[in-house]
Design a protein around this motif. Structure first.
Motif, mmCIF file in Angstrom:
data_model
loop_
_atom_site.group_PDB
_atom_site.id
_atom_site.type_symbol
_atom_site.label_atom_id
_atom_site.label_comp_id
_atom_site.label_asym_id
_atom_site.label_seq_id
_atom_site.Cartn_x
_atom_site.Cartn_y
_atom_site.Cartn_z
ATOM 1 N N LEU A 24 0.330 0.851 -13.003
ATOM 2 C CA LEU A 24 1.588 0.553 -12.317
ATOM 3 C C LEU A 24 1.859 1.551 -11.197
ATOM 4 O O LEU A 24 2.300 1.178 -10.108
ATOM 5 C CB LEU A 24 2.754 0.570 -13.311
ATOM 6 C CG LEU A 24 2.996 -0.691 -14.096
ATOM 7 C CD1 LEU A 24 4.036 -0.443 -15.170
ATOM 8 C CD2 LEU A 24 3.440 -1.798 -13.192
ATOM 9 N N ILE A 25 1.584 2.817 -11.458
ATOM 10 C CA ILE A 25 1.790 3.842 -10.439
ATOM 11 C C ILE A 25 0.861 3.603 -9.253
ATOM 12 O O ILE A 25 1.276 3.703 -8.091
ATOM 13 C CB ILE A 25 1.598 5.247 -11.050
ATOM 14 C CG1 ILE A 25 2.722 5.539 -12.043
ATOM 15 C CG2 ILE A 25 1.550 6.313 -9.967
ATOM 16 C CD1 ILE A 25 2.499 6.765 -12.891
ATOM 17 N N SER A 26 -0.388 3.248 -9.512
ATOM 18 C CA SER A 26 -1.342 2.971 -8.430
ATOM 19 C C SER A 26 -0.919 1.757 -7.620
ATOM 20 O O SER A 26 -1.055 1.738 -6.388
ATOM 21 C CB SER A 26 -2.735 2.732 -8.999
ATOM 22 O OG SER A 26 -3.214 3.873 -9.633
ATOM 23 N N PHE A 27 -0.416 0.759 -8.304
ATOM 24 C CA PHE A 27 0.020 -0.460 -7.630
ATOM 25 C C PHE A 27 1.165 -0.168 -6.659
ATOM 26 O O PHE A 27 1.125 -0.558 -5.490
ATOM 27 C CB PHE A 27 0.449 -1.487 -8.680
ATOM 28 C CG PHE A 27 0.900 -2.795 -8.115
ATOM 29 C CD1 PHE A 27 -0.008 -3.704 -7.614
ATOM 30 C CD2 PHE A 27 2.245 -3.126 -8.093
ATOM 31 C CE1 PHE A 27 0.409 -4.916 -7.103
ATOM 32 C CE2 PHE A 27 2.671 -4.325 -7.583
ATOM 33 C CZ PHE A 27 1.743 -5.230 -7.085
ATOM 34 N N PHE A 28 2.168 0.542 -7.135
ATOM 35 C CA PHE A 28 3.311 0.839 -6.278
ATOM 36 C C PHE A 28 2.981 1.868 -5.196
ATOM 37 O O PHE A 28 3.569 1.848 -4.122
ATOM 38 C CB PHE A 28 4.510 1.276 -7.113
ATOM 39 C CG PHE A 28 5.104 0.138 -7.891
ATOM 40 C CD1 PHE A 28 5.571 -0.986 -7.251
ATOM 41 C CD2 PHE A 28 5.168 0.184 -9.271
ATOM 42 C CE1 PHE A 28 6.108 -2.039 -7.962
ATOM 43 C CE2 PHE A 28 5.701 -0.860 -9.985
ATOM 44 C CZ PHE A 28 6.173 -1.982 -9.332
ATOM 45 N N THR A 29 2.029 2.752 -5.474
ATOM 46 C CA THR A 29 1.585 3.692 -4.447
ATOM 47 C C THR A 29 0.888 2.965 -3.304
ATOM 48 O O THR A 29 1.087 3.302 -2.130
ATOM 49 C CB THR A 29 0.644 4.748 -5.067
ATOM 50 O OG1 THR A 29 1.323 5.416 -6.121
ATOM 51 C CG2 THR A 29 0.195 5.754 -4.038
ATOM 52 N N GLY A 30 0.074 1.956 -3.637
ATOM 53 C CA GLY A 30 -0.577 1.157 -2.606
ATOM 54 C C GLY A 30 0.426 0.421 -1.735
ATOM 55 O O GLY A 30 0.274 0.364 -0.508
ATOM 56 N N PHE A 31 1.447 -0.134 -2.355
ATOM 57 C CA PHE A 31 2.465 -0.836 -1.576
ATOM 58 C C PHE A 31 3.317 0.131 -0.753
ATOM 59 O O PHE A 31 3.752 -0.201 0.345
ATOM 60 C CB PHE A 31 3.343 -1.701 -2.480
ATOM 61 C CG PHE A 31 2.761 -3.057 -2.699
ATOM 62 C CD1 PHE A 31 3.062 -4.095 -1.842
ATOM 63 C CD2 PHE A 31 1.894 -3.300 -3.743
ATOM 64 C CE1 PHE A 31 2.516 -5.357 -2.019
ATOM 65 C CE2 PHE A 31 1.338 -4.546 -3.933
ATOM 66 C CZ PHE A 31 1.650 -5.578 -3.069
ATOM 67 N N HIS A 32 3.549 1.328 -1.279
ATOM 68 C CA HIS A 32 4.282 2.319 -0.509
ATOM 69 C C HIS A 32 3.465 2.761 0.700
ATOM 70 O O HIS A 32 4.018 2.958 1.793
ATOM 71 C CB HIS A 32 4.650 3.520 -1.378
ATOM 72 C CG HIS A 32 5.418 4.553 -0.637
ATOM 73 N ND1 HIS A 32 4.824 5.648 -0.052
ATOM 74 C CD2 HIS A 32 6.747 4.653 -0.365
ATOM 75 C CE1 HIS A 32 5.732 6.372 0.550
ATOM 76 N NE2 HIS A 32 6.922 5.798 0.366
ATOM 77 N N SER A 33 2.172 2.915 0.532
ATOM 78 C CA SER A 33 1.305 3.280 1.661
ATOM 79 C C SER A 33 1.300 2.184 2.717
ATOM 80 O O SER A 33 1.282 2.463 3.921
ATOM 81 C CB SER A 33 -0.113 3.538 1.174
ATOM 82 O OG SER A 33 -0.157 4.608 0.286
ATOM 83 N N ALA A 34 1.318 0.931 2.264
ATOM 84 C CA ALA A 34 1.374 -0.184 3.211
ATOM 85 C C ALA A 34 2.700 -0.191 3.954
ATOM 86 O O ALA A 34 2.752 -0.478 5.152
ATOM 87 C CB ALA A 34 1.171 -1.501 2.475
#
Length: 118
Positions: A24-34
């Protein structure tokens, strides 16, 4: 099953399901980077951040699924009632599973119903 093997399976299940939280943390980190790359206006960069967040999240889901099936086996054999901490931790992970739409939602709901029955 011996008590020591049940304890080992319970600890292994909880350890493997921690990958769910990491996912979950990786998923939201990817979207935050986008989101932060959105100001640059490069659609390939934005899509790359989104896809990397999704792919890394899915890779981290594999050990979490193994942990899910171990915990489901323990619940099915009524071994979860021996450990109060295990039952509350599994309830926490079941709620986390609900966040992964659509497959995780089904798995989380199934785990919650098994926990409430037993």
């Amino acid at each position: 099953m011996k008590q020591s093997s049940i304890v080992f399976l319970a600890i292994a299940s909880l350890f493997l399901q921690v990958f769910l939280l990491i996912s979950l943390i990786s998923f939201f980190t990817g979207f935050h980077s986008a989101y932060t790359a959105f100001a640059g206006g490069d659609p390939k960069l934005i899509a790359g951040h989104i896809s990397s967040g999704i792919v890394i999240s899915l890779i981290q889901m594999v050990p979490a699924l193994v942990g899910y099936f171990i915990s489901y086996m323990l619940i099915k054999n009524k071994r979860v009632n021996d450990f109060a901490l295990l039952k509350s931790a599994l309830k926490f992970f079941a709620y986390l599973w609900l966040l992964f739409i659509p497959i995780g939602t089904v798995l989380g709901a199934k785990l919650l119903t098994k926990l409430n029955k037993g």
